[in-house]
Structure formats: structure tokens, C-alpha cells
Scaffold this motif. Structure first.
Motif, PDB file in Angstrom:
ATOM      1  N   LYS A   1       0.834  -1.207   0.000  1.00  0.00           N
ATOM      2  CA  LYS A   1       0.000   0.000   0.000  1.00  0.00           C
ATOM      3  C   LYS A   1       0.868   1.255   0.000  1.00  0.00           C
ATOM      4  O   LYS A   1       0.584   2.224  -0.706  1.00  0.00           O
ATOM      5  CB  LYS A   1      -0.943   0.013   1.199  1.00  0.00           C
ATOM      6  N   PHE A   2       1.928   1.238   0.787  1.00  0.00           N
ATOM      7  CA  PHE A   2       2.797   2.420   0.824  1.00  0.00           C
ATOM      8  C   PHE A   2       3.559   2.595  -0.496  1.00  0.00           C
ATOM      9  O   PHE A   2       3.799   3.724  -0.934  1.00  0.00           O
ATOM     10  CB  PHE A   2       3.763   2.343   1.999  1.00  0.00           C
ATOM     11  N   LEU A   3       3.927   1.497  -1.108  1.00  0.00           N
ATOM     12  CA  LEU A   3       4.573   1.593  -2.419  1.00  0.00           C
ATOM     13  C   LEU A   3       3.608   2.160  -3.459  1.00  0.00           C
ATOM     14  O   LEU A   3       4.021   2.913  -4.348  1.00  0.00           O
ATOM     15  CB  LEU A   3       5.093   0.221  -2.853  1.00  0.00           C
ATOM     16  N   GLN A   4       2.326   1.828  -3.329  1.00  0.00           N
ATOM     17  CA  GLN A   4       1.322   2.453  -4.208  1.00  0.00           C
ATOM     18  C   GLN A   4       1.293   3.963  -3.972  1.00  0.00           C
ATOM     19  O   GLN A   4       1.208   4.754  -4.921  1.00  0.00           O
ATOM     20  CB  GLN A   4      -0.048   1.853  -3.943  1.00  0.00           C
ATOM     21  N   GLY A   5       1.340   4.370  -2.703  1.00  0.00           N
ATOM     22  CA  GLY A   5       1.364   5.794  -2.392  1.00  0.00           C
ATOM     23  C   GLY A   5       2.572   6.487  -2.993  1.00  0.00           C
ATOM     24  O   GLY A   5       2.473   7.603  -3.524  1.00  0.00           O
TER      25      GLY A   5
ATOM     26  N   GLU B   1       5.614   9.867  -7.099  1.00  0.00           N
ATOM     27  CA  GLU B   1       6.499   9.990  -8.263  1.00  0.00           C
ATOM     28  C   GLU B   1       5.752  10.602  -9.448  1.00  0.00           C
ATOM     29  O   GLU B   1       6.291  11.463 -10.154  1.00  0.00           O
ATOM     30  CB  GLU B   1       7.067   8.632  -8.628  1.00  0.00           C
ATOM     31  N   TYR B   2       4.527  10.198  -9.654  1.00  0.00           N
ATOM     32  CA  TYR B   2       3.722  10.686 -10.769  1.00  0.00           C
ATOM     33  C   TYR B   2       3.423  12.177 -10.627  1.00  0.00           C
ATOM     34  O   TYR B   2       3.449  12.926 -11.602  1.00  0.00           O
ATOM     35  CB  TYR B   2       2.430   9.886 -10.834  1.00  0.00           C
TER      36      TYR B   2
ATOM     37  N   ARG C   1      12.612   2.913  -1.736  1.00  0.00           N
ATOM     38  CA  ARG C   1      11.885   3.491  -2.875  1.00  0.00           C
ATOM     39  C   ARG C   1      11.726   4.993  -2.692  1.00  0.00           C
ATOM     40  O   ARG C   1      11.888   5.767  -3.649  1.00  0.00           O
ATOM     41  CB  ARG C   1      10.521   2.814  -3.005  1.00  0.00           C
ATOM     42  N   ALA C   2      11.430   5.426  -1.475  1.00  0.00           N
ATOM     43  CA  ALA C   2      11.303   6.859  -1.197  1.00  0.00           C
ATOM     44  C   ALA C   2      12.628   7.581  -1.467  1.00  0.00           C
ATOM     45  O   ALA C   2      12.647   8.677  -2.049  1.00  0.00           O
ATOM     46  CB  ALA C   2      10.858   7.068   0.246  1.00  0.00           C
ATOM     47  N   GLU C   3      13.721   6.966  -1.080  1.00  0.00           N
ATOM     48  CA  GLU C   3      15.041   7.550  -1.369  1.00  0.00           C
ATOM     49  C   GLU C   3      15.248   7.700  -2.865  1.00  0.00           C
ATOM     50  O   GLU C   3      15.747   8.736  -3.339  1.00  0.00           O
ATOM     51  CB  GLU C   3      16.140   6.668  -0.769  1.00  0.00           C
ATOM     52  N   ASP C   4      14.876   6.684  -3.605  1.00  0.00           N
ATOM     53  CA  ASP C   4      15.105   6.683  -5.061  1.00  0.00           C
ATOM     54  C   ASP C   4      14.347   7.802  -5.762  1.00  0.00           C
ATOM     55  O   ASP C   4      14.835   8.361  -6.756  1.00  0.00           O
ATOM     56  CB  ASP C   4      14.685   5.337  -5.662  1.00  0.00           C
ATOM     57  N   ILE C   5      13.143   8.129  -5.281  1.00  0.00           N
ATOM     58  CA  ILE C   5      12.321   9.120  -5.991  1.00  0.00           C
ATOM     59  C   ILE C   5      12.354  10.499  -5.317  1.00  0.00           C
ATOM     60  O   ILE C   5      11.683  11.419  -5.774  1.00  0.00           O
ATOM     61  CB  ILE C   5      10.863   8.639  -6.131  1.00  0.00           C
ATOM     62  N   GLY C   6      13.111  10.645  -4.239  1.00  0.00           N
ATOM     63  CA  GLY C   6      13.238  11.946  -3.595  1.00  0.00           C
ATOM     64  C   GLY C   6      12.030  12.362  -2.779  1.00  0.00           C
ATOM     65  O   GLY C   6      11.725  13.547  -2.673  1.00  0.00           O
ATOM     66  N   THR C   7      11.364  11.380  -2.174  1.00  0.00           N
ATOM     67  CA  THR C   7      10.212  11.654  -1.317  1.00  0.00           C
ATOM     68  C   THR C   7      10.560  11.315   0.132  1.00  0.00           C
ATOM     69  O   THR C   7      11.210  10.300   0.394  1.00  0.00           O
ATOM     70  CB  THR C   7       8.993  10.813  -1.753  1.00  0.00           C
TER      71      THR C   7
END
Length: 274
Positions: A88-92, A97-98, A144-150
């Protein structure tokens, strides 16, 4: 008065059109509230995201979302549930990212029961057990958050200990995990469970604080009232905020969105924010 902190707001996309000028005229911080909904995340969330993008054309402020939270405990000890929760968090984060959103709010795992009971176990460290479970659930999400800058900001819900989320955030050793404070939740913990007042939560978070939900309350329930309607000592809260340099997003998270502009006016009149 232009050096006063600039207030932002939490809004669903359906309300964003009514507050377009408020947000865009000064590029105020914005938190979109649509994407905590599990059914939306499982469905056509891009339609909502595209509408938000259109309404935010030219926006240069700091954008975030409230991540999913209903039924999701980031400290779940059940390995099967951890898979679902992480998904669910990866969906968020896919939404982030979008949209180009650089923050996602997630909820603290700590309860009022924990405060009185985590020291009640001699056979192992219950504190370490909670942190270990959070890492097992969230390690892929943090990467994943690190990778996308969130940045994932951990919001207090029942937390009576103002330090415990900062300690959890620090345990990830990642710039992608930081601390959030909800003023109404802190005031509830203060009024009902004997926690410190809201300004103490701010001071204990220090420069790890990157996000605040501003709402007024009575210390009994999670009111999300307009600022000035409850009993939070706002001068003390903003005094504490002025002691640090992390520049957290100051997000008005009100149940009745018509209270947003009066809340800004109330705080501005007191010389606290604009």
C-alpha cells in the motif's frame, strides 16, 4: 510581517479548485488528501492525479500527499500482513512519483497502551521489537522513497512520548524518513492521557521535524477545528517552531475547509503566521 511562516493546507483534489488562488498565489505548501484511500489506489488514481496536475499548473511550492493509513500498522509482527502494508505504501509512492510530491505522511505505530507497557517485558526489549517490525515492513518502502526523492514523515496518532517517533525515524538512518506532528493529536494526548503540551512535542522533534498538521482541538477528541476554536496555546507552538531551522511544512488540516482562510487570518492577526 512577510518573514512570518507561510501556511499551507491539506485538501482533496475536489476542493483544490476553490483554493487555487490561495495556494498558487504564494506557492503555499499543499498536501493532497485523496490518496490515502485504498480503493482509489487500487483503481484509476491517475484520473484524480491528472486533475490535480491541471489545477496546479505553474505551481512551484512543496507538494505532498497523505499516504494510506486505514488498517495499516507499520509495526505489524505478522509477515503476511507486512507484505500487504508495504504494498500500500509503495502504491502511495507511485502517486508521489507521478505527481512530483516530495513528502508522504504515514502514521506512527505507537499507541497509548505502549507508553504504559513497553517497559513491562523483561524477556526482551519491547522497544526494539517495535522498531524491528517497522524495519521489516518499511525497508523496501524507504529505499523506494530515497530513489524518488520523497520523504516519509511519521505523524503522531496516540503517541504520549514526544521522543519516540524521532527515535524511530533516526533508526532508519535515511534522509527519506523524518518526523511529523499533528497538533490536535498531541493536544488530545496531553489533555486525555497526560502527555506534554504541543510545544514540547515541537521542541523534542527539533530539526527532525519536517511537517506539521495544524488543527485546533479541546484535548479530548481529534476535532480538526479551525485555529482559534480550541484550547491549543498557539503562541507557545510558534515560539518553539522559531527555535529550529528545518522549515517544516505548516499544513492546515481542517475538517471544515471553510475554516482555512479564517485560520490564516487568526494566526496573522496574532503575528504568528501568514
Amino acid at each position: 510581517m512577510t518573514d512570518l511562516p507561510l501556511l499551507g493546507a491539506a485538501l482533496p483534489t475536489s476542493e483544490l479548485e476553490h483554493f487555487q488562488d490561495f495556494i498558487l498565489s504564494q506557492d503555499r505548501d499543499l498536501e493532497l488528501q485523496d490518496f490515502f484511500d485504498a480503493e482509489l489506489l487500487n483503481g484509476d488514481w491517475k484520473q484524480v492525479a491528472d486533475r490535480a496536475k491541471a489545477l496546479l499548473s505553474g505551481y512551484k511550492g512543496r507538494l505532498g500527499i497523505h499516504g494510506p493509513f486505514w488498517g495499516l500498522n507499520i509495526a505489524s509482527p505478522d509477515p503476511d500482513l507486512r507484505v500487504v502494508i508495504a504494498r500500500k505504501f509503495l502504491q502511495g509512492l507511485e502517486v508521489c512519483e507521478y505527481l512530483g510530491a516530495t513528502q508522504m505522511v504515514i502514521h506512527s505505530p505507537y499507541t497509548a497502551w505502549d507508553f504504559n507497557n513497553l517497559d513491562n517485558f523483561s524477556h526482551r526489549s519491547a522497544y526494539d521489537f517495535v522498531v524491528e517490525n517497522c524495519h521489516k515492513t518499511m525497508s523496501e518502502v524507504v529505499r523506494r522513497a530515497e530513489d524518488i526523492g520523497t520523504t516519509l514523515v511519521i505523524e503522531n496518532i496516540e503517541d504520549k512520548d514526544p521522543d519516540i517517533r524521532r527515535i524511530l525515524a533516526d533508526s532508519f538512518n535515511s534522509a527519506a524518513v523524518a518526523v511529523s506532528i499533528d497538533t490536535g493529536h498531541a493536544h488530545y494526548a496531553h489533555g486525555t492521557n497526560g502527555a506534554p503540551p504541543v510545544d514540547f512535542y515541537v521542541r523534542r522533534a527539533g530539526d527532525r521535524l519536517q511537517h506539521i498538521h495544524l488543527q485546533d482541538a479541546d484535548g479530548y477528541a481529534d476535532r480538526h477545528w479551525a485555529i482559534g476554536e480550541g484550547t491549543i496555546r498557539w503562541a507557545a507552538v510558534f515560539r518553539a517552531l522559531g527555535e529550529f531551522s528545518s522549515n517544516p511544512r505548516l499544513i492546515l488540516e481542517l475538517r471544515d475547509k471553510s475554516g482555512i482562510l479564517p485560520s490564516v487570518e487568526w494566526l496573522n492577526r496574532l503575528g504568528l503566521a501568514r
